[in-house]
Design an enzyme around this catalytic site. Structure first.
Site, PDB file in Angstrom:
ATOM      1  N   HIS A 243       0.820  -1.217   0.000  1.00 27.73           N
ATOM      2  CA  HIS A 243       0.000   0.000   0.000  1.00 27.73           C
ATOM      3  C   HIS A 243       0.859   1.275   0.000  1.00 27.73           C
ATOM      4  O   HIS A 243       0.816   2.068  -0.908  1.00 27.73           O
ATOM      5  CB  HIS A 243      -0.875   0.042   1.259  1.00 27.73           C
ATOM      6  CG  HIS A 243      -1.734  -1.163   1.498  1.00 27.73           C
ATOM      7  ND1 HIS A 243      -2.830  -1.494   0.741  1.00 27.73           N
ATOM      8  CD2 HIS A 243      -1.653  -2.122   2.451  1.00 27.73           C
ATOM      9  CE1 HIS A 243      -3.379  -2.606   1.213  1.00 27.73           C
ATOM     10  NE2 HIS A 243      -2.703  -3.001   2.261  1.00 27.73           N
TER      11      HIS A 243
HETATM   12  O1  RIB Z   1      -5.228   0.058   4.760  1.00 25.36           O
HETATM   13  C1  RIB Z   1      -3.843   0.028   4.533  1.00 25.36           C
HETATM   14  C2  RIB Z   1      -3.158   1.084   5.317  1.00 25.36           C
HETATM   15  O2  RIB Z   1      -3.380   0.845   6.701  1.00 25.36           O
HETATM   16  C3  RIB Z   1      -1.626   1.076   5.144  1.00 25.36           C
HETATM   17  O3  RIB Z   1      -1.138   2.380   5.325  1.00 25.36           O
HETATM   18  C4  RIB Z   1      -1.171   0.190   6.258  1.00 25.36           C
HETATM   19  O4  RIB Z   1       0.161   0.496   6.693  1.00 25.36           O
HETATM   20  C5  RIB Z   1      -2.149   0.566   7.343  1.00 25.36           C
HETATM   21  O5  RIB Z   1      -1.679   1.770   7.956  1.00 25.36           O
END
Ligand code: RIB
Ligand code: CA
Length: 313
Positions: A243
């Site tokens: 992500h």
């Molecule tokens: O939903 C994914 C996000 O939430 C990413 O930033 C992961 O590190 C968590 O913080």
């Protein structure tokens, strides 16, 4: 082009850690002015420690790391140990950091830096809940117009929620903060689950990390091998979704990504859909566009860039 000056606001988190390493491995493209930790995946005492662990792993004990807010603006903290493990960086065994945490509060560092740097020259990269950014905008409204751009990981439309049926974690944890940031009028690039779920660390990509035969490569392969299980079980994914590194990859190579400039509002009242990013993807309202909302990427190009830059550390 001179390197882009950025501040990473983060809740490490294995994917946050990889985003920080990508930034540190790209000095020709990015000048990292500092890292502000926020409560999110795990409590603040761990996110700030993990940020320092990552800087030490990259040999950057000179990097300024600040602790920001330890709870959302108005709500109780929700964490994600079920995804990232108890430490937030589960997978490999990590030594405690020895580099210092800065005394200044992360929110004050954000304000001070935005006031000190030329207006429009600093990009903010929040990759956790948006509490620190919103708190800075509330405490010092004058800094809002001084932000060059915000490139954040958060939200979802076609992929809907990963923490509730409707909401993505970063937005869900502090929806009031997200509402402030999405409504601030700052140029906004959003990396939602719609695009990050296409950045999957498949076996061959994890092998490429491991085959670097470096400490960084070993750590990154161990982190991705650990935190892939949540998404494999829930979505049947072929690997861990990276992500947060999508935000940094965008700053280095924006043409890896595709999206639309649309209106995105944040649900802050309904219990059922709290934290939902209501993205007007089909432009069915006359609400003004406020975000470039990404939904596709060149995954092979993304991992080629990531692997090449991590190998430099
Ligand atoms: O939903 C994914 C996000 O939430 C990413 O930033 C992961 O590190 C968590 O913080
Ligand atoms: Ca994160």
């Amino acid at each position: 082009m001179p390197p882009r000056k950025i501040i990473i606001d983060t809740d490490p988190g294995q994917d946050d850690a990889i985003a920080i390493l990508l930034a540190l491995g790209s000095p020709d493209d990015i000048t990292l002015l500092g890292i502000t930790a926020v409560a999110g995946n795990v409590p603040l005492s761990l996110t700030e420690k993990n940020a320092r662990i990552v800087c030490e792993l990259a040999g950057r004990t000179d990097m300024k790391v600040f602790a920001g807010c330890d709870a959302p603006l108005k709500r109780k903290l929700v964490t994600a140990e079920h995804v990232h493990g108890k430490t937030g960086l589960d997978g490999p065994v990590m030594d405690d950091p020895t580099m210092p945490l800065q005394d200044q509060h992360g929110v004050d560092f954000l304000i001070e830096t935005l006031r000190a740097e030329p207006s429009g020259s600093v990009t903010l990269c929040p990759i956790g809940p948006l509490t620190n950014i919103a708190a800075a905008f509330q405490k010092a409204p004058d800094v809002v117009e001084r932000v060059q751009e915000i490139v954040l990981m958060g939200g979802a439309y076609f992929q809907v929620g990963n923490i509730t049926p409707a909401a993505e974690f970063n937005i869900y944890v502090d929806p009031e903060a997200a509402k402030i940031v999405f409504g601030a009028g700052v140029p906004l690039v959003v990396m939602p689950l719609d695009v990050t779920h296409k950045a999957l660390a498949t076996k061959s990509r994890v092998d490429a990390f491991r085959n670097m035969n470096t400490k960084v490569g070993d750590m990154v392969s161990a982190w991705t091998s650990f935190f892939e299980r949540f998404d494999k079980e829930k979505y049947g994914s072929a690997g861990a979704p990276l992500h947060d590194p999508c935000t940094i990859a965008y700053l280095i190579q924006p043409d890896l990504f595709k999206g639309r400039h649309i209106n995105v509002e944040i649900e802050t009242t309904s219990d059922l859909t709290l934290g939902m990013t209501v993205a007007d993807w089909w432009r069915v309202t006359d609400r003004p566009a406020n975000a470039t909302f990404m939904n596709d990427l060149d995954a092979d190009g993304f991992f080629a860039l990531l692997t090449e830059r991590l190998a430099r550390l």
